[in-house]
Write an enzyme that holds these catalytic residues in place. Structure first.
Site, PDB file in Angstrom:
ATOM      1  N   SER A   1       0.817  -1.282   0.248  1.00  0.00           N
ATOM      2  CA  SER A   1       0.779   0.070  -0.011  1.00  0.00           C
ATOM      3  C   SER A   1       1.041   0.925  -0.156  1.00  0.00           C
ATOM      4  CB  SER A   1      -1.080  -0.270   1.289  1.00  0.00           C
ATOM      5  OG  SER A   1      -2.172   0.454   1.077  1.00  0.00           O
TER       6      SER A   1
ATOM      7  N   GLU B   1      -8.950  -2.458  -2.553  1.00  0.00           N
ATOM      8  CA  GLU B   1      -7.940  -2.653  -3.423  1.00  0.00           C
ATOM      9  C   GLU B   1      -8.162  -3.101  -5.315  1.00  0.00           C
ATOM     10  OE1 GLU B   1      -4.495  -6.010  -3.791  1.00  0.00           O
ATOM     11  OE2 GLU B   1      -5.399  -4.661  -2.112  1.00  0.00           O
TER      12      GLU B   1
ATOM     13  N   HIS C   1      -7.368  -6.259   0.204  1.00  0.00           N
ATOM     14  CA  HIS C   1      -6.278  -5.212   0.400  1.00  0.00           C
ATOM     15  C   HIS C   1      -5.900  -6.212   2.045  1.00  0.00           C
ATOM     16  CE1 HIS C   1      -4.821  -1.590  -0.363  1.00  0.00           C
ATOM     17  NE2 HIS C   1      -3.988  -1.883   1.445  1.00  0.00           N
TER      18      HIS C   1
END
Length: 313
Positions: free
Chosen positions: A150, A260, A291
């Site tokens: 991320s 995501e 995610h």
């Protein structure tokens, strides 16, 4: 739209699931060290947790955290078995902290939260930390790997782009790889306020400041030519690590799906960007995955052969 992006950027980073337990091998904690390394910017010292390679290798992987990085231990240690990479001939380096920092050198302290120091993470990771690792453990200053998720995925590519001697491999997992795209600076501003009340103006100034482009992998792509890269994002569809039961689980899963999906969009655009420049990279876009840490752990182990081959570990 900005509020949607920001909500997606923030919410799931604190909502993670542990991956499978480490394989039954030699315990890397027998070769574990926790050091406090002098750092610039007035912070004094930064905690770094280190697992030395089982074979005496002098090559390392630096693992970078996400937006809500805590100051006790890295999310990589909280949520995955990444320390066990040290049982495969790679020194594992986990710097601790850096919430909302993008692992960058900031212009000034954040005034929204009365931050008492200025983040100088790029300087720390490329000067102070490699000097410390070389002096104390004999870990090479050159030809290492940097991998992040991320926020850290963006930073991994930027650090490798501008410090090619230090990093011979970069991995970005669910990274946001076009920070200067329309709406992204504003979304990041809101997300950073939520994740610690940080002011993005203290980081790179207003969205038209050149610093935003300097830290945008999409813009910096030409400087990645010839660098081995592993770049991944899931589809956003729930998979093995998404098993909601309670209502809050469904809410968290929905957030992780949205985040995501946004990452996948940016990663696909980055793939096209590299292709137009004739720059090669390994892209992995699994059919399922949100995610969450379990998917990032899987990607970390999947990239290990390529990582080791690239850095000579």
């Amino acid at each position: 739209m900005i509020q949607l992006f920001a909500a997606l950027l923030v919410a799931p980073l604190a909502l993670s699931v542990a991956g499978p337990a480490p394989a039954a091998q030699a315990d890397p904690y027998q070769r574990f060290h926790e050091d406090f390394v002098p750092a610039p910017g007035g912070i004094g010292q930064i905690k770094v947790r280190i697992w030395l390679a089982n074979n005496g290798s002098n090559r390392a992987v630096y693992l970078l955290d996400g937006l809500r990085a805590t100051w006790d231990v890295s999310g990589w240690e909280h949520e995955t078995n990444a320390a066990w990479l040290a049982d495969h001939g790679v020194n594992v380096i986990m710097p601790v902290g850096g919430e909302s920092s993008f692992y960058a050198d900031w212009y000034a302290p954040s005034n929204f939260n009365a931050q008492p120091f200025t983040y100088k993470w790029e300087s720390f990771l490329t000067q102070n930390l490699p000097d410390h690792l070389a002096g104390r453990y004999g870990i090479s200053r050159n030809n290492n790997a940097v991998v992040g998720l991320s926020m850290g995925g963006n930073a991994a590519l930027i650090l490798a782009a501008y410090h090619r001697n230090q990093f011979a491999f970069a991995g970005s997992l669910s990274g946001y790889l076009n920070l200067s795209a329309p709406g992204m600076p504003e979304a990041i501003r809101v997300a950073m306020i939520d994740a610690g009340r940080y002011n993005s103006d203290a980081m790179w100034g207003p969205p038209w400041d050149p610093a935003w482009r300097r830290h945008d992998p999409f813009v910096a792509a030409p400087q990645l030519r010839g660098l081995p890269m592993w770049i991944s994002a899931g589809s956003g569809l729930p998979g093995a690590y998404d098993q909601p039961v309670a209502p809050i689980d469904y809410y968290n899963t929905a957030n992780a799906m949205g985040l995501e999906a946004l990452a996948l969009t940016q990663n696909r655009a980055f793939q096209v960007r590299l292709a137009t420049l004739g720059i090669g990279a390994h892209f992995d876009f699994p059919a399922q995955g949100t995610h969450k840490w379990g998917y990032w752990q899987d990607q970390l182990w999947a990239m290990l052969p390529m990582l080791k081959g690239s850095i000579g570990a």
